[in-house]
Motif scaffolding. Structure first.
Motif, PDB file in Angstrom:
ATOM      1  N   ALA A  22       1.058  -1.182   0.128  1.00 23.88           N
ATOM      2  CA  ALA A  22      -0.043   0.005   0.004  1.00 23.88           C
ATOM      3  C   ALA A  22       0.985   1.469  -0.006  1.00 23.88           C
ATOM      4  CB  ALA A  22      -0.863   0.057   1.118  1.00 23.88           C
ATOM      5  N   THR A  23       0.561   2.459  -0.747  1.00 26.60           N
ATOM      6  CA  THR A  23       1.435   3.346  -0.708  1.00 26.60           C
ATOM      7  C   THR A  23       0.928   4.432   0.352  1.00 26.60           C
ATOM      8  OG1 THR A  23       0.977   3.407  -3.249  1.00 26.60           O
ATOM      9  CG2 THR A  23       1.833   5.516  -2.130  1.00 26.60           C
ATOM     10  N   LEU A  24       1.982   4.688   1.287  1.00 22.66           N
ATOM     11  CA  LEU A  24       2.077   5.548   2.444  1.00 22.66           C
ATOM     12  C   LEU A  24       1.500   6.702   2.224  1.00 22.66           C
ATOM     13  CD1 LEU A  24       5.164   4.626   4.396  1.00 22.66           C
ATOM     14  CD2 LEU A  24       2.643   4.301   5.218  1.00 22.66           C
ATOM     15  N   ASP A  25       1.830   7.525   1.087  1.00 24.96           N
ATOM     16  CA  ASP A  25       1.654   8.744   0.964  1.00 24.96           C
ATOM     17  C   ASP A  25       0.667   9.178  -0.194  1.00 24.96           C
ATOM     18  OD1 ASP A  25       2.770   9.756   3.345  1.00 24.96           O
ATOM     19  OD2 ASP A  25       4.756   9.626   2.096  1.00 24.96           O
ATOM     20  N   TRP A  26      -0.323   8.149  -0.535  1.00 26.20           N
ATOM     21  CA  TRP A  26      -1.088   8.285  -1.733  1.00 26.20           C
ATOM     22  C   TRP A  26      -1.565   9.879  -1.793  1.00 26.20           C
ATOM     23  CZ3 TRP A  26      -6.600   8.028  -1.978  1.00 26.20           C
ATOM     24  CH2 TRP A  26      -7.141   7.550  -3.233  1.00 26.20           C
ATOM     25  N   ASP A  27      -1.654  10.454  -2.964  1.00 28.06           N
ATOM     26  CA  ASP A  27      -2.206  11.668  -2.941  1.00 28.06           C
ATOM     27  C   ASP A  27      -3.599  11.869  -3.451  1.00 28.06           C
ATOM     28  OD1 ASP A  27      -0.234  14.670  -4.409  1.00 28.06           O
ATOM     29  OD2 ASP A  27      -2.088  14.447  -2.844  1.00 28.06           O
ATOM     30  N   SER A  28      -4.341  12.141  -2.931  1.00 29.78           N
ATOM     31  CA  SER A  28      -5.910  12.359  -3.407  1.00 29.78           C
ATOM     32  C   SER A  28      -6.412  13.710  -2.636  1.00 29.78           C
ATOM     33  CB  SER A  28      -6.586  11.083  -2.844  1.00 29.78           C
ATOM     34  OG  SER A  28      -7.114  11.185  -1.545  1.00 29.78           O
ATOM     35  N   SER A  29      -7.597  13.868  -2.980  1.00 29.35           N
ATOM     36  CA  SER A  29      -8.490  15.197  -2.423  1.00 29.35           C
ATOM     37  C   SER A  29      -8.523  14.978  -0.807  1.00 29.35           C
ATOM     38  CB  SER A  29      -9.663  15.473  -3.248  1.00 29.35           C
ATOM     39  OG  SER A  29     -10.635  14.371  -3.337  1.00 29.35           O
ATOM     40  N   LEU A  34      -1.808   9.324   6.957  1.00 29.56           N
ATOM     41  CA  LEU A  34      -1.086  10.050   8.172  1.00 29.56           C
ATOM     42  C   LEU A  34      -2.109  11.134   8.621  1.00 29.56           C
ATOM     43  CD1 LEU A  34       1.187  10.493  10.140  1.00 29.56           C
ATOM     44  CD2 LEU A  34       2.179  11.826   8.473  1.00 29.56           C
ATOM     45  N   LEU A  35      -2.603  11.526   7.401  1.00 24.80           N
ATOM     46  CA  LEU A  35      -3.515  12.904   7.844  1.00 24.80           C
ATOM     47  C   LEU A  35      -5.073  12.025   8.374  1.00 24.80           C
ATOM     48  CD1 LEU A  35      -4.757  15.660   7.555  1.00 24.80           C
ATOM     49  CD2 LEU A  35      -5.523  15.359   5.381  1.00 24.80           C
ATOM     50  N   ALA A  36      -5.355  10.971   7.861  1.00 24.76           N
ATOM     51  CA  ALA A  36      -6.646  10.533   8.447  1.00 24.76           C
ATOM     52  C   ALA A  36      -6.556   9.966   9.960  1.00 24.76           C
ATOM     53  CB  ALA A  36      -6.844   9.022   7.532  1.00 24.76           C
ATOM     54  N   ALA A  37      -5.150   9.517  10.295  1.00 24.37           N
ATOM     55  CA  ALA A  37      -5.128   8.865  11.669  1.00 24.37           C
ATOM     56  C   ALA A  37      -4.875  10.244  12.575  1.00 24.37           C
ATOM     57  CB  ALA A  37      -3.361   8.474  11.648  1.00 24.37           C
ATOM     58  N   GLY A  38      -4.235  11.379  12.108  1.00 22.50           N
ATOM     59  CA  GLY A  38      -4.351  12.687  12.725  1.00 22.50           C
ATOM     60  C   GLY A  38      -5.723  13.228  12.969  1.00 22.50           C
ATOM     61  N   THR A  47       2.375   7.672  15.164  1.00 22.02           N
ATOM     62  CA  THR A  47       3.817   7.086  15.161  1.00 22.02           C
ATOM     63  C   THR A  47       3.943   6.069  14.407  1.00 22.02           C
ATOM     64  OG1 THR A  47       3.356   7.817  17.559  1.00 22.02           O
ATOM     65  CG2 THR A  47       5.247   6.153  17.056  1.00 22.02           C
ATOM     66  N   PHE A  48       3.193   4.909  14.089  1.00 23.42           N
ATOM     67  CA  PHE A  48       3.157   3.932  13.309  1.00 23.42           C
ATOM     68  C   PHE A  48       3.772   4.440  11.724  1.00 23.42           C
ATOM     69  CE2 PHE A  48       1.784   0.873  10.087  1.00 23.42           C
ATOM     70  CZ  PHE A  48       2.480  -0.371  10.684  1.00 23.42           C
ATOM     71  N   LEU A  49       2.976   5.096  11.053  1.00 23.55           N
ATOM     72  CA  LEU A  49       3.223   5.768   9.935  1.00 23.55           C
ATOM     73  C   LEU A  49       4.380   6.257   9.628  1.00 23.55           C
ATOM     74  CD1 LEU A  49      -0.555   6.472   9.038  1.00 23.55           C
ATOM     75  CD2 LEU A  49       0.569   4.770   7.979  1.00 23.55           C
ATOM     76  N   LEU A  50       4.582   7.300  10.695  1.00 25.27           N
ATOM     77  CA  LEU A  50       5.718   8.087  10.587  1.00 25.27           C
ATOM     78  C   LEU A  50       7.281   7.198  10.592  1.00 25.27           C
ATOM     79  CD1 LEU A  50       5.123  10.926  12.957  1.00 25.27           C
ATOM     80  CD2 LEU A  50       5.162  11.058  10.271  1.00 25.27           C
ATOM     81  N   ASP A  51       7.013   5.904  11.583  1.00 28.31           N
ATOM     82  CA  ASP A  51       8.167   4.927  11.589  1.00 28.31           C
ATOM     83  C   ASP A  51       8.395   4.266  10.091  1.00 28.31           C
ATOM     84  OD1 ASP A  51       8.667   5.564  14.168  1.00 28.31           O
ATOM     85  OD2 ASP A  51       7.547   4.053  15.306  1.00 28.31           O
ATOM     86  N   LYS A  52       7.251   4.230   9.521  1.00 25.91           N
ATOM     87  CA  LYS A  52       7.198   3.214   8.444  1.00 25.91           C
ATOM     88  C   LYS A  52       7.594   4.242   7.075  1.00 25.91           C
ATOM     89  CE  LYS A  52       5.789  -0.772   9.543  1.00 25.91           C
ATOM     90  NZ  LYS A  52       6.878  -1.974   9.283  1.00 25.91           N
ATOM     91  N   GLY A  53       7.777   5.654   7.392  1.00 25.65           N
ATOM     92  CA  GLY A  53       8.353   6.468   6.528  1.00 25.65           C
ATOM     93  C   GLY A  53       7.430   7.255   5.728  1.00 25.65           C
TER      94      GLY A  53
END
Length: 81
Positions: A22-29, A34-38, A47-53
């Protein structure tokens, strides 16, 4: 799917999705996982997503996003490592 798992704080599902490329930083509207978690105050998922890059600078359309004060503090603490 990664955004949905992140918004729920489902680490096991996120781990599986990332293992399946799965793409970590998939770009969509709708932004990134990471934004969804936040947005949902899922500190462990952030924290998990940041650790994964995941790139915290990869958010899209943030001008319309407002984090609550409690989430801001948790996210700041989570990203300070």
């Amino acid at each position: 799917p990664l955004q949905a798992a992140a918004s729920e704080g489902n680490i096991a599902a996120m781990e599986l999705l990332i293992e399946k490329n799965a793409t970590l930083d998939w770009d969509s509207s709708r932004g990134t996982a990471l934004l969804a978690a936040g947005l949902n105050c899922q500190e462990e998922a952030v924290t998990f997503l940041l650790d994964k890059g995941s790139d915290p600078n990869h958010f899209v359309k943030l001008e319309k996003v407002r984090f609550g004060a409690q989430c801001q503090v948790k996210l700041f603490e989570a990203t300070q490592g």
